[in-house]
Motif scaffolding. Structure first.
Motif, mmCIF file in Angstrom:
data_model
loop_
_atom_site.group_PDB
_atom_site.id
_atom_site.type_symbol
_atom_site.label_atom_id
_atom_site.label_comp_id
_atom_site.label_asym_id
_atom_site.label_seq_id
_atom_site.Cartn_x
_atom_site.Cartn_y
_atom_site.Cartn_z
ATOM 1 N N ASP A 62 -39.072 -9.404 6.713
ATOM 2 C CA ASP A 62 -38.516 -10.514 5.939
ATOM 3 C C ASP A 62 -38.294 -9.982 4.521
ATOM 4 O OD1 ASP A 62 -38.137 -12.780 4.315
ATOM 5 O OD2 ASP A 62 -39.405 -14.032 5.593
ATOM 6 N N TRP A 83 -36.751 -21.872 -3.146
ATOM 7 C CA TRP A 83 -36.590 -21.106 -4.381
ATOM 8 C C TRP A 83 -35.251 -20.371 -4.330
ATOM 9 C CZ3 TRP A 83 -36.315 -15.697 -3.836
ATOM 10 C CH2 TRP A 83 -36.768 -15.184 -2.605
ATOM 11 N N THR A 119 -30.833 -19.126 2.763
ATOM 12 C CA THR A 119 -31.098 -20.349 1.988
ATOM 13 C C THR A 119 -31.402 -20.056 0.519
ATOM 14 O OG1 THR A 119 -32.134 -21.233 3.982
ATOM 15 C CG2 THR A 119 -32.670 -22.341 1.916
ATOM 16 N N LYS A 120 -32.068 -18.937 0.260
ATOM 17 C CA LYS A 120 -32.584 -18.663 -1.076
ATOM 18 C C LYS A 120 -31.503 -18.057 -1.969
ATOM 19 C CE LYS A 120 -36.215 -20.429 0.669
ATOM 20 N NZ LYS A 120 -37.251 -19.688 1.371
ATOM 21 N N ALA A 177 -33.865 -15.085 4.416
ATOM 22 C CA ALA A 177 -33.659 -16.526 4.321
ATOM 23 C C ALA A 177 -32.458 -16.678 3.383
ATOM 24 C CB ALA A 177 -34.891 -17.233 3.779
ATOM 25 N N GLU A 222 -43.471 -8.524 5.528
ATOM 26 C CA GLU A 222 -42.788 -9.254 4.464
ATOM 27 C C GLU A 222 -43.344 -8.718 3.154
ATOM 28 O OE1 GLU A 222 -42.841 -13.583 4.553
ATOM 29 O OE2 GLU A 222 -42.470 -13.642 2.395
ATOM 30 N N GLY A 279 -33.737 -19.696 7.546
ATOM 31 C CA GLY A 279 -34.541 -18.479 7.465
ATOM 32 C C GLY A 279 -35.613 -18.479 8.547
ATOM 33 N N ALA A 280 -36.236 -19.638 8.739
ATOM 34 C CA ALA A 280 -37.277 -19.742 9.771
ATOM 35 C C ALA A 280 -36.694 -19.412 11.142
ATOM 36 C CB ALA A 280 -37.872 -21.150 9.760
ATOM 37 N N TYR A 303 -44.248 -15.322 6.198
ATOM 38 C CA TYR A 303 -43.829 -16.717 6.017
ATOM 39 C C TYR A 303 -44.579 -17.647 6.988
ATOM 40 C CZ TYR A 303 -40.705 -20.674 5.352
ATOM 41 O OH TYR A 303 -40.204 -21.912 5.068
HETATM 42 C C1 LIG Z 1 -37.842 -19.872 2.529
HETATM 43 C C2 LIG Z 1 -38.258 -18.659 3.242
HETATM 44 C C3 LIG Z 1 -38.078 -18.538 4.616
HETATM 45 C C4 LIG Z 1 -37.508 -19.672 5.440
HETATM 46 O O1 LIG Z 1 -36.220 -20.000 5.108
HETATM 47 P P1 LIG Z 1 -35.640 -21.466 5.472
HETATM 48 O O2 LIG Z 1 -34.183 -21.289 5.399
HETATM 49 O O3 LIG Z 1 -36.192 -22.403 4.454
HETATM 50 O O4 LIG Z 1 -36.121 -21.781 6.849
HETATM 51 C C5 LIG Z 1 -38.441 -17.363 5.232
HETATM 52 N N1 LIG Z 1 -38.981 -16.351 4.517
HETATM 53 C C6 LIG Z 1 -39.176 -16.435 3.199
HETATM 54 C C7 LIG Z 1 -39.767 -15.275 2.478
HETATM 55 C C8 LIG Z 1 -38.839 -17.586 2.512
HETATM 56 O O5 LIG Z 1 -39.061 -17.659 1.198
#
Ligand SMILES: *Cc1c(COP(=O)(O)O)cnc(C)c1O
Length: 388
Positions: free
Chosen positions: A172, A327, A196-197, A194, A143, A75-76, A100
């Motif tokens: 975001d 999260w 990832t979440k 992200a 965001e 996400g970063a 973020y």
């Molecule tokens: C976790 C997060 C990110 C970054 O994501 P990563 O995959 O951990 O780098 C960016 N924006 C928000 C709102 C997040 O919660």
């Protein structure tokens, strides 16, 4: 002999293929010489993506109502790639103070040193952001709700002002995901997730995405992704696609349980404030209601003031909330953000420590019971270590 002919694949699987490969081979000299013309969608080298990455990008684009999507390794990296694609020396960039952390740090410590004028704005500014726009303003970063502190933004108002001034917008959108808010339908140029979440959803993969409608933005971001070396593993793409198969049901269940837990905390005497725009008591409620279609699984809260020892008692008493960053997974999580983190901000909404919880798929009554017990421990430790 040809290396590139594939017979029609007789293995018709429900799950996507994982294509590994750094090298792409070409049938002819002419094809190789012209390989760059295959961009932005085609394949010329592993760094610009595999068929597995393209499948994922198409699926994310569909959810976002986008024409194009670029996935990146986190996400970063998605946030930073989106900025690096368009912002140059001499430009002015406006970033919400609740964006973020890594984006803000990147802006402060890298962009500013590369000759970009970096300005943080209060997240609740609405269309008054017009006053901050200069002839050199290139991009506004949003965001909503904000990272950790959950301030709601007037996304539609800010996007309209930006359009009028020819300024790009990047949002975001990780909290709501495109299931509950689609930035591109509200005038935002670049929607960042992200992945990832909630897309990944199982706390086992890092990824990010940038979605858009504009084809020239896509060409630019495909090149930026590739030149910055932001390649994504096909195995990770597979995991995200598997996560996305259940995204809708997870989000529905987790959102429902999150609202339940947040309402319970909101009524607890040890809780000072629940930072969650889906609660009527929250300052961002009207804006959330007007713009979003759901509440997601993440919120924060502030407890009645106490020394850190009381927070230690609270966190260490929890049995169903592992302590950890990130999260959006199936397991609930809890994280702590000390006062110093708020003090480092330009427009902090509080000077108190913040507790953030992500609600997973556990029984919400079990989670509430766990929080109830931990808050009893907090109350007791608070008395033992009284602030005099
Ligand atoms: C976790 C997060 C990110 C970054 O994501 P990563 O995959 O951990 O780098 C960016 N924006 C928000 C709102 C997040 O919660």
């Amino acid at each position: 002999m040809s290396f590139t002919d594939h017979a029609d694949n007789p293995f018709a699987s429900l799950s996507p293929a994982v294509w590994r490969g750094s090298t792409v081979v070409f049938d002819t000299f002419e094809d190789f010489v012209a390989r760059k013309s295959r961009q932005p969608d085609g394949y010329s080298y592993g760094i610009t993506g595999t068929p597995t990455a393209r499948s994922l990008e198409h699926r994310i684009a569909q959810l976002e109502g986008a024409s194009h999507c670029v996935v990146t390794p986190s996400g970063a990296s998605a946030l930073i790639t989106a900025v690096m694609g368009f912002v140059r020396s001499g430009d002015h960039i406006l970033i919400s103070d609740a964006c973020y952390g890594a984006l803000k740090t990147f802006a402060r410590n890298w962009l500013a040193n590369l000759g970009v004028e970096v300005e943080f704005y209060p997240p609740t500014i609405d269309s008054n952001i017009e006053r901050l726009i200069k002839p050199s303003t290139k991009m506004i970063c949003l965001e909503a709700p904000g990272t950790i502190t959950m301030e709601m933004q007037d996304i539609v108002g800010i996007a309209a002002v930006a359009k009028r001034h020819g300024v790009m917008t990047m949002m975001d959108n990780t909290w709501a995901s495109p299931l509950y808010f689609r930035p591109l339908e509200h005038g935002i140029d670049l929607s960042v997730e992200a992945v990832t979440k909630v897309f990944g959803g199982h706390s086992d993969v890092l990824m990010g995405s940038i979605s858009m409608l504009n084809t020239s933005y896509y060409e630019c971001l495909r090149e930026t992704q590739s030149i910055l070396g932001q390649a994504v593993s096909p195995d990770d793409c597979f995991l995200v696609m598997r996560g996305m198969d259940t995204l809708q049901v997870r989000m529905k269940e987790q959102s429902k349980n999150t609202l339940k837990v947040a309402r319970w905390l909101d009524a607890h005497p040890m809780v000072g404030e629940v930072m969650f725009p889906a609660l009527e008591s929250n300052a961002g409620f009207a804006l959330w209601k007007k713009q979003f279609e759901g509440n997601g699984c993440l919120f924060s809260f502030i407890l009645q003031p106490a020394r850190e020892a009381a927070f230690s008692a609270f966190f260490n008493a929890l049995r169903h909330f592992p302590i950890g960053a990130s999260w959006g997974g199936t397991h609930s999580l809890v994280a702590y953000y000390p006062t110093s983190q708020q003090q480092a901000r330009q427009y902090p909404p509080t000077n108190q420590p913040i507790v953030r919880v992500s609600i997973g798929l556990e029984d919400p009554e079990v989670l509430i019971g766990d929080l109830d017990n931990a808050l009893k421990c907090y109350e007791q430790a608070r008395l033992e270590h009284a602030i005099v």
